[in-house]
Motif scaffolding. Structure first.
Motif, PDB file in Angstrom:
ATOM      1  N   LYS A  60       0.828  -1.191   0.000  1.00  0.00           N
ATOM      2  CA  LYS A  60       0.000   0.000   0.000  1.00  0.00           C
ATOM      3  C   LYS A  60       0.869   1.250   0.000  1.00  0.00           C
ATOM      4  N   HIS A  61       0.463   2.222  -0.745  1.00  0.00           N
ATOM      5  CA  HIS A  61       1.148   3.510  -0.742  1.00  0.00           C
ATOM      6  C   HIS A  61       0.865   4.208   0.589  1.00  0.00           C
ATOM      7  N   PRO A  62       1.839   4.932   1.162  1.00  0.00           N
ATOM      8  CA  PRO A  62       1.618   5.609   2.454  1.00  0.00           C
ATOM      9  C   PRO A  62       0.421   6.548   2.470  1.00  0.00           C
ATOM     10  N   LEU A  63       0.053   7.101   1.311  1.00  0.00           N
ATOM     11  CA  LEU A  63      -1.063   8.053   1.253  1.00  0.00           C
ATOM     12  C   LEU A  63      -2.338   7.411   0.701  1.00  0.00           C
ATOM     13  N   PHE A  64      -2.362   6.091   0.636  1.00  0.00           N
ATOM     14  CA  PHE A  64      -3.485   5.408  -0.001  1.00  0.00           C
ATOM     15  C   PHE A  64      -4.811   5.636   0.734  1.00  0.00           C
ATOM     16  N   ARG A  65      -4.749   5.822   2.049  1.00  0.00           N
ATOM     17  CA  ARG A  65      -5.989   6.024   2.805  1.00  0.00           C
ATOM     18  C   ARG A  65      -6.685   7.333   2.426  1.00  0.00           C
ATOM     19  N   GLU A  66      -5.882   8.339   2.077  1.00  0.00           N
ATOM     20  CA  GLU A  66      -6.460   9.636   1.721  1.00  0.00           C
ATOM     21  C   GLU A  66      -6.820   9.740   0.248  1.00  0.00           C
ATOM     22  N   HIS A  67      -6.321   8.800  -0.572  1.00  0.00           N
ATOM     23  CA  HIS A  67      -6.539   8.900  -2.023  1.00  0.00           C
ATOM     24  C   HIS A  67      -6.939   7.526  -2.553  1.00  0.00           C
ATOM     25  N   PRO A  68      -7.980   7.461  -3.351  1.00  0.00           N
ATOM     26  CA  PRO A  68      -8.565   6.167  -3.724  1.00  0.00           C
ATOM     27  C   PRO A  68      -7.775   5.323  -4.710  1.00  0.00           C
ATOM     28  N   THR A  69      -6.824   5.899  -5.446  1.00  0.00           N
ATOM     29  CA  THR A  69      -6.053   5.119  -6.415  1.00  0.00           C
ATOM     30  C   THR A  69      -4.559   5.302  -6.159  1.00  0.00           C
ATOM     31  N   ILE A  70      -3.784   4.363  -6.694  1.00  0.00           N
ATOM     32  CA  ILE A  70      -2.326   4.444  -6.540  1.00  0.00           C
ATOM     33  C   ILE A  70      -1.797   5.696  -7.223  1.00  0.00           C
ATOM     34  N   LEU A  71      -2.262   5.978  -8.410  1.00  0.00           N
ATOM     35  CA  LEU A  71      -1.762   7.129  -9.155  1.00  0.00           C
ATOM     36  C   LEU A  71      -2.068   8.433  -8.429  1.00  0.00           C
ATOM     37  N   GLN A  72      -3.270   8.566  -7.877  1.00  0.00           N
ATOM     38  CA  GLN A  72      -3.609   9.771  -7.125  1.00  0.00           C
ATOM     39  C   GLN A  72      -2.729   9.894  -5.880  1.00  0.00           C
ATOM     40  N   SER A  73      -2.439   8.772  -5.224  1.00  0.00           N
ATOM     41  CA  SER A  73      -1.553   8.789  -4.057  1.00  0.00           C
ATOM     42  C   SER A  73      -0.155   9.257  -4.443  1.00  0.00           C
ATOM     43  N   ILE A  74       0.336   8.780  -5.580  1.00  0.00           N
ATOM     44  CA  ILE A  74       1.666   9.161  -6.060  1.00  0.00           C
ATOM     45  C   ILE A  74       1.718  10.653  -6.364  1.00  0.00           C
ATOM     46  N   ARG A  75       0.707  11.164  -7.022  1.00  0.00           N
ATOM     47  CA  ARG A  75       0.695  12.582  -7.382  1.00  0.00           C
ATOM     48  C   ARG A  75       0.581  13.465  -6.146  1.00  0.00           C
ATOM     49  N   ALA A  76      -0.200  13.025  -5.158  1.00  0.00           N
ATOM     50  CA  ALA A  76      -0.307  13.782  -3.913  1.00  0.00           C
ATOM     51  C   ALA A  76       1.025  13.798  -3.170  1.00  0.00           C
ATOM     52  N   GLU A  77       1.719  12.665  -3.166  1.00  0.00           N
ATOM     53  CA  GLU A  77       3.025  12.591  -2.506  1.00  0.00           C
ATOM     54  C   GLU A  77       4.034  13.486  -3.220  1.00  0.00           C
ATOM     55  N   ARG A  78       3.998  13.495  -4.527  1.00  0.00           N
ATOM     56  CA  ARG A  78       4.930  14.335  -5.285  1.00  0.00           C
ATOM     57  C   ARG A  78       4.760  15.807  -4.916  1.00  0.00           C
ATOM     58  N   ALA A  79       3.512  16.223  -4.705  1.00  0.00           N
ATOM     59  CA  ALA A  79       3.251  17.610  -4.302  1.00  0.00           C
ATOM     60  C   ALA A  79       3.813  17.886  -2.908  1.00  0.00           C
ATOM     61  N   LEU A  80       3.665  16.917  -1.983  1.00  0.00           N
ATOM     62  CA  LEU A  80       4.182  17.086  -0.628  1.00  0.00           C
ATOM     63  C   LEU A  80       5.709  17.175  -0.608  1.00  0.00           C
ATOM     64  N   LEU A  81       6.358  16.496  -1.546  1.00  0.00           N
ATOM     65  CA  LEU A  81       7.820  16.415  -1.567  1.00  0.00           C
ATOM     66  C   LEU A  81       8.474  17.519  -2.396  1.00  0.00           C
ATOM     67  N   GLU A  82       7.677  18.345  -3.012  1.00  0.00           N
ATOM     68  CA  GLU A  82       8.209  19.330  -3.969  1.00  0.00           C
ATOM     69  C   GLU A  82       9.277  20.224  -3.358  1.00  0.00           C
ATOM     70  N   GLU A  83       9.040  20.763  -2.156  1.00  0.00           N
ATOM     71  CA  GLU A  83       9.999  21.676  -1.536  1.00  0.00           C
ATOM     72  C   GLU A  83      11.282  20.953  -1.159  1.00  0.00           C
ATOM     73  N   VAL A  84      11.154  19.743  -0.611  1.00  0.00           N
ATOM     74  CA  VAL A  84      12.347  18.978  -0.239  1.00  0.00           C
ATOM     75  C   VAL A  84      13.166  18.644  -1.478  1.00  0.00           C
ATOM     76  N   ARG A  85      12.495  18.266  -2.562  1.00  0.00           N
ATOM     77  CA  ARG A  85      13.211  17.960  -3.794  1.00  0.00           C
ATOM     78  C   ARG A  85      13.971  19.179  -4.295  1.00  0.00           C
ATOM     79  N   ALA A  86      13.349  20.347  -4.192  1.00  0.00           N
ATOM     80  CA  ALA A  86      13.986  21.580  -4.661  1.00  0.00           C
ATOM     81  C   ALA A  86      15.234  21.909  -3.845  1.00  0.00           C
ATOM     82  N   ASN A  87      15.299  21.429  -2.597  1.00  0.00           N
ATOM     83  CA  ASN A  87      16.440  21.703  -1.722  1.00  0.00           C
ATOM     84  C   ASN A  87      17.438  20.549  -1.654  1.00  0.00           C
ATOM     85  N   ALA A  88      17.219  19.521  -2.452  1.00  0.00           N
ATOM     86  CA  ALA A  88      18.088  18.346  -2.410  1.00  0.00           C
ATOM     87  C   ALA A  88      19.461  18.648  -2.999  1.00  0.00           C
TER      88      ALA A  88
END
Length: 297
Positions: free
Chosen positions: A108-136
């Motif tokens: 299960k994707h860590p955000l699967f409970r908040e989002h009904p599909t794997i792809l939606q979970s992935i896209r939501a996670e990508r948004a959450l990680l955007e700032e950290v990625r920019a500072n990597a």
């Protein structure tokens, strides 16, 4: 050894953070998985109490910690102000490949409970990680990388010691009459060499004693065999390292494990140490009492 290093491993779920954490552990880092960001300053303080064990640290912080993940960058900056800069390694991967990996592993994707599909979970996670990625400090896209290719990247950029030290080699001498060591990766038989067991004054000694060593190495076949064995080991070890093997056991056997195998094992150990490898030697059967030779009728 290079200077003290702290690396924060983060990124997309399914991009290979577990694999990369294991690689860092093989490289000699003290690894912590799924660390709540708020505990990062406490980990730094703990490292001051255990400077030898925690000289180099790799920690994984990702979206598994939920809303606490937002505290990641503030705590990274906080410990940097205290004199412990942390490099951020961000693992990325394409949405299509991540969907495929989650379907194959059925995790299960860590955000699967908040989002009904794997792809939606992935896209939501990508948004959450955007700032950290920019500072990597480093972004590695694992979409098309094989495990050994990922390992090569990590070892090249984050090694804390020479590459050859990344594999631990165990050399074992043994007697075939007592069985082959079950942990052996490579097994070599030296029973074709001249046997000191049949020389009465040599029989009580073992391969670590000079008279036994001289006797075995005086065999005309010994020199050629050792050279060919060294060439084979020198060729194969880098290939094992490339494939990610952290430990390798080379077993060398003779009949009883006291004379010939011990001599050749010591030669291999000396050769490997001269090449810069970490080597441990074990003479498994050297303490066994030699059996008397029956007298001819």
């Amino acid at each position: 050894m290079k200077h003290k290093r702290w690396v924060l491993i983060t990124g997309m779920s399914g991009a290979g953070k577990t694999l990369v954490s294991h690689i860092f552990e093989d490289l000699g880092y003290f690894c912590v998985d799924n660390l709540p960001p708020r505990l990062l300053p406490m980990l730094v303080e703990l490292s001051k109490e255990h400077p030898q064990q925690m000289q180099h640290v790799a920690l994984v912080i990702d979206t598994r910690c939920g809303e606490m993940f937002a505290e990641t960058l503030p705590n990274v900056r906080r410990v940097a102000e205290q004199g412990v800069p942390i490099q951020i390694l961000f693992l990325d991967c394409s949405d299509e490949m991540l969907v495929q990996r989650f379907k194959e592993t059925r995790r299960k994707h860590p955000l699967f409970r908040e989002h009904p599909t794997i792809l939606q979970s992935i896209r939501a996670e990508r948004a959450l990680l955007e700032e950290v990625r920019a500072n990597a400090d480093r972004v590695v896209d694992t979409s098309l990388l094989l495990p050994h290719e990922i390992r090569a990247i990590i070892e090249t950029e984050y090694a804390i010691m020479e590459r050859t030290a990344g594999i631990a080699v165990n050399v074992v001498s043994f007697g075939f009459k007592y069985g082959i060591p079950p942990e052996a990766d490579l097994v070599f038989d030296v029973r074709f060499l001249a046997n000191p067991h049949y020389i009465s004054y040599l029989r009580p000694l073992d391969g670590r004693d000079a008279p036994i060593r001289d006797y075995v190495l005086a065999d005309p076949l010994a020199g050629d065999f050792i050279r060919k064995l060294q060439e084979l080991i020198e060729f194969t070890l880098p290939q094992y390292i490339r494939e990610g093997k952290a430990y390798l056991t080379i077993a060398i056997g003779c009949t009883g494990g006291r004379h010939r195998s011990v001599v050749i094992a010591e030669q291999v150990v000396q050769f490997l140490r001269e090449k810069g490898y970490r080597v441990n030697v074990q003479h498994r059967d050297v303490r066994r009492q030699p059996q008397p030779v029956p007298e001819a009728e």
